[in-house]
Scaffold this motif. Structure first.
Motif, mmCIF file in Angstrom:
data_model
loop_
_atom_site.group_PDB
_atom_site.id
_atom_site.type_symbol
_atom_site.label_atom_id
_atom_site.label_comp_id
_atom_site.label_asym_id
_atom_site.label_seq_id
_atom_site.Cartn_x
_atom_site.Cartn_y
_atom_site.Cartn_z
ATOM 1 N N GLU A 238 26.239 14.270 14.932
ATOM 2 C CA GLU A 238 27.571 14.272 14.328
ATOM 3 C C GLU A 238 28.587 14.610 15.396
ATOM 4 O O GLU A 238 28.333 15.440 16.271
ATOM 5 N N HIS A 251 26.601 16.006 8.477
ATOM 6 C CA HIS A 251 25.166 15.833 8.690
ATOM 7 C C HIS A 251 24.418 17.063 8.154
ATOM 8 O O HIS A 251 24.873 18.193 8.375
ATOM 9 N N GLU A 314 31.637 6.836 8.869
ATOM 10 C CA GLU A 314 31.463 6.622 7.434
ATOM 11 C C GLU A 314 32.797 6.204 6.827
ATOM 12 O O GLU A 314 33.832 6.230 7.497
ATOM 13 N N SER A 316 34.479 7.877 4.923
ATOM 14 C CA SER A 316 35.359 9.048 4.958
ATOM 15 C C SER A 316 36.010 9.242 6.322
ATOM 16 O O SER A 316 36.844 10.120 6.488
ATOM 17 N N HIS A 323 21.517 8.728 6.873
ATOM 18 C CA HIS A 323 21.504 7.792 5.758
ATOM 19 C C HIS A 323 22.163 8.388 4.512
ATOM 20 O O HIS A 323 22.660 7.663 3.657
ATOM 21 N N PRO A 325 24.705 11.180 4.242
ATOM 22 C CA PRO A 325 25.584 12.268 4.691
ATOM 23 C C PRO A 325 26.079 13.104 3.524
ATOM 24 O O PRO A 325 26.128 12.636 2.386
#
Lengths: 337, 343
Positions: A238, A251, A314, A316, A323, A325
């Motif tokens: 991360e 993560h 992602e 976000s 896979h 989060p």
């Protein structure tokens, strides 16, 4: 590449051959210390790299500074690839990037005076002006809060915190733009740690330095870093702005790691949501297939064993290699400012 | 600390000094405290504050040819410092056990871990049968959370990870069911996720065995997690003794203020200078006169000359049981200690 990037690492890999000799006497295994790491260091900012022992953070520091050669990958310093440079170009590169080491005892030559130690980078670079070198050394000593009168003393005459200041002065002798600090305060007592952290922050803003700050102490990184990268078994799991990563880790490993840090407030003892990871970090010689954290992850499914999650943004906006989060609600705990 | 029962451990006016080529190192200087059954007491201080030497004295582990020890350490009414070697051997392991920072050097690389746990048991149970010893060792390994103990009992220390090794050291320490466990920086060498596992283990074993834990650490986070009472040491002296809540919310000694302020706390917001204690700890060979902390103390000028000449005694401050060794008045100590800005 945009101009506000000081240093960029692209898919850096460092494998150390090990194990019994196989065919033709070659080692048949390798420790995959750094296994595909990419990040950018913004100009004038601090990138913190955190992780437990053996996650490859110190190897990464040494690869980035080219103290050891990467197995593959590229390092762009101010837009120039420094992985292939040698000779004079390499030496010039080193003027721009300097390192601060963990152990202030073993990183200083006990037979050299402080003046000699701090002037050494100038000597190596052929920039030593005998007439003015003393002035430059004294100037540097003043800059890091050492008494310039003491330039004739030897390292053993200084305390641990002062020795770390000597190491910092040496790293600044060539006016570098990038500093790589590998656990610069972990050998020091807390009251002295605070002095060195304050010094590094002051120097960074005064001199406009970009800094890679490697530490296992999450509180220290939280204090000093603008961005933070979390490593696990040779990979970044991360990366992102420190406020976001600390306030709402995406993560599961980041979440567990933060959760294991003792809270400095007895009234919050045993609070809800403490995660206790089971077991230990697997061997980097034979890391788990798929996601490397899956053997200790409470969310792992068959997918995690089969497919390695790439480090990607992602929806976000968080950059994470997982896979599944963690949800990142708008505000959780202490909201980022 | 308003405990009516007799303390399980009483340290009275302990002084330990070492003769070296450069002079006498006064590692521990006139320390007194009591520890009661079932409590967890943390001793916190920076390197060289004397915490490990003090702990070593409780087990009489300091080298008698170089160390001079005065005072009393009462365990079960026996003064450890003057007891016979035989009496001390009876105390070590069965009354007071100790675990150390580095689990690798605490274990012998040549012996299986089963043998090492058994050795500690057999010393205090000379008549035990092989079968009994084997069962005790296995039960202990299960208690400290070592997976597949039947297989791992015959393995050697190098085959275990750092956290597992520390579990083995804990198993050795607890196999005789001691009343007091002294843990000298037991998690300092471990990663933070493993540290959390080991601290959890120690706390749950404490509940199960009902023992007293004396935990020595430099990490205030660990203190906040596990301690009931805290002793803060500086340059061989106790400068503050408080309940853990009092220490973190209203500390009563300038050194405690500095120590708490200089920690880069994980909850705190980023940036902003950390509070620092200027200078570094003094040499234990030539301690400053008066209060050993005065050269680094921002408050020492306010109280006349006393700080430079008279060593402050540990005294009660306020009503929550805190004790502090400082010349500042109670009112000042309490009001600054409660304030957010202690600098």
């Amino acid at each position: 590449m945009s101009s506000d990037v000081a240093l960029q690492a692209v898919d850096l890999v460092k494998h150390f051959p090990t194990g019994s000799k196989g065919l033709l006497g070659r080692p048949d295994k390798s420790v995959r210390a750094v296994d595909g790491v990419s990040f950018t260091l913004r100009k004038g900012k601090t990138l913190g790299i955190v992780g437990e022992s053996g996650c490859g953070k110190s190897t990464l520091a040494r690869v980035v500074t080219r103290l050891i050669e990467p197995t593959s990958g590229n390092i762009l310093l101010d837009g120039v690839d420094i992985t292939k440079t040698s000779g004079k170009d390499l030496r010039n590169m080193r003027r721009q990037m300097q390192m601060i080491f963990q152990d202030p005892v073993s990183s200083l030559n006990p037979r050299h005076s402080v003046g000699q130690i701090i002037a050494m980078p100038l000597r190596v670079q052929g920039l030593l002006d005998e007439e003015h070198s003393n002035e430059r050394v004294k100037e540097l000593m003043k800059l890091v809060g050492l008494n310039p009168e003491h330039f004739n003393r030897y390292p053993h005459e200084f305390s641990g915190g002062q020795r770390q200041r000597i190491g910092i002065a040496r790293s600044l002798a060539l006016n570098p733009t990038v500093i790589v600090a590998d656990e610069p305060v972990s050998a020091l007592d807390v009251s002295v740690q605070a002095q060195i952290l304050n010094l590094l922050e002051r120097l960074q803003s005064d001199l406009g330095l970009s800094m890679i700050f490697i530490a296992h102490d999450l509180s220290v990184v939280r204090h000093i870093a603008d961005d933070v990268a979390v490593m696990y078994l040779g990979k970044i799991v991360e990366i992102g702005p420190a406020e976001e990563v600390y306030a709402s880790p995406a993560h599961p490993y980041t979440k567990a790691l933060l959760s294991a840090v003792p809270i400095h407030d007895p009234s919050e003892r045993g609070g809800p949501g403490r995660i206790r990871l089971q077991g230990d970090v697997p061997s980097p010689i034979d890391p788990p297939s798929g996601c490397r954290f899956r053997t200790r992850c409470w969310k792992a499914t068959d997918l995690c064993g089969a497919v390695e999650p790439p480090l990607q943004a992602e929806a976000s906006g968080r950059v994470v290699a997982c896979h599944f989060p963690e949800e990142t609600p708008v505000s959780i705990g202490k909201s980022p400012e | 600390m308003s405990n009516t029962a007799a303390p399980v451990l009483s340290v009275q006016n302990l002084r330990v000094s070492f003769d070296t080529q450069d002079g006498t190192v006064r590692a521990v200087d006139d320390i007194s405290f009591d520890v009661y059954a079932g409590e967890t007491i943390c001793i916190v201080g920076e390197s060289g504050s004397g915490k490990s030497v003090m702990a070593g004295s409780i087990m009489r582990l300091n080298n008698s040819s170089t160390a001079t020890t005065e005072g009393k350490i009462l365990v079960n009414g026996i003064d450890v410092l003057t007891a016979s070697e035989e009496e001390v051997r009876g105390i070590r392991g069965s009354e007071v056990a100790m675990i150390f920072q580095d689990p690798m050097s605490a274990l012998n690389p040549y012996f299986t871990i089963g043998k090492q746990i058994a050795e500690a048991y057999v010393v205090h149970h000379p008549g035990a049968s092989k079968r009994e010893v084997h069962d005790v060792v296995l039960a202990m390994m299960i208690k400290v959370g070592i997976p597949s103990p039947e297989k791992r009992i015959d393995e050697y220390p190098h085959q275990f990870s750092g956290g597992m090794r520390q579990r083995i050291v804990i198993a050795i320490a607890l196999v005789n069911n001691p009343k007091i466990l002294i843990a000298d920086e037991p998690t300092t060498a471990l990663d933070v996720t493993v540290q959390a596992q080991i601290l959890d283990l120690m706390m749950s074993l404490q509940k199960e065995f009902g023992m007293t834990i004396i935990l020595i650490t430099h990490d205030l986070g660990v203190v906040a997690e596990v301690a009931q009472d805290v002793i803060v040491m500086y340059a061989g002296h106790i400068v503050e003794q408080s309940h853990v809540d009092a220490l973190f919310h209203s500390p009563t000694h300038p050194y405690s203020w500095g120590l708490l302020g200089s920690v880069a706390s994980y909850g705190a917001n980023k940036r902003g200078d950390l509070y620092t204690i200027s200078g570094s700890p003094p040499s234990l060979i030539s301690l400053p006169a008066g209060c050993a902390f005065h050269p680094r103390c921002v408050h020492s000028k306010g109280s006349g000359n006393a700080c430079m000449t008279v060593q402050p005694k540990l005294r009660d401050v306020g009503t929550d049981g805190s004790r502090s060794a400082c010349h500042l008045t109670d009112d000042v100590l309490i009001s600054i200690g409660r304030g957010s800005d202690r600098s």
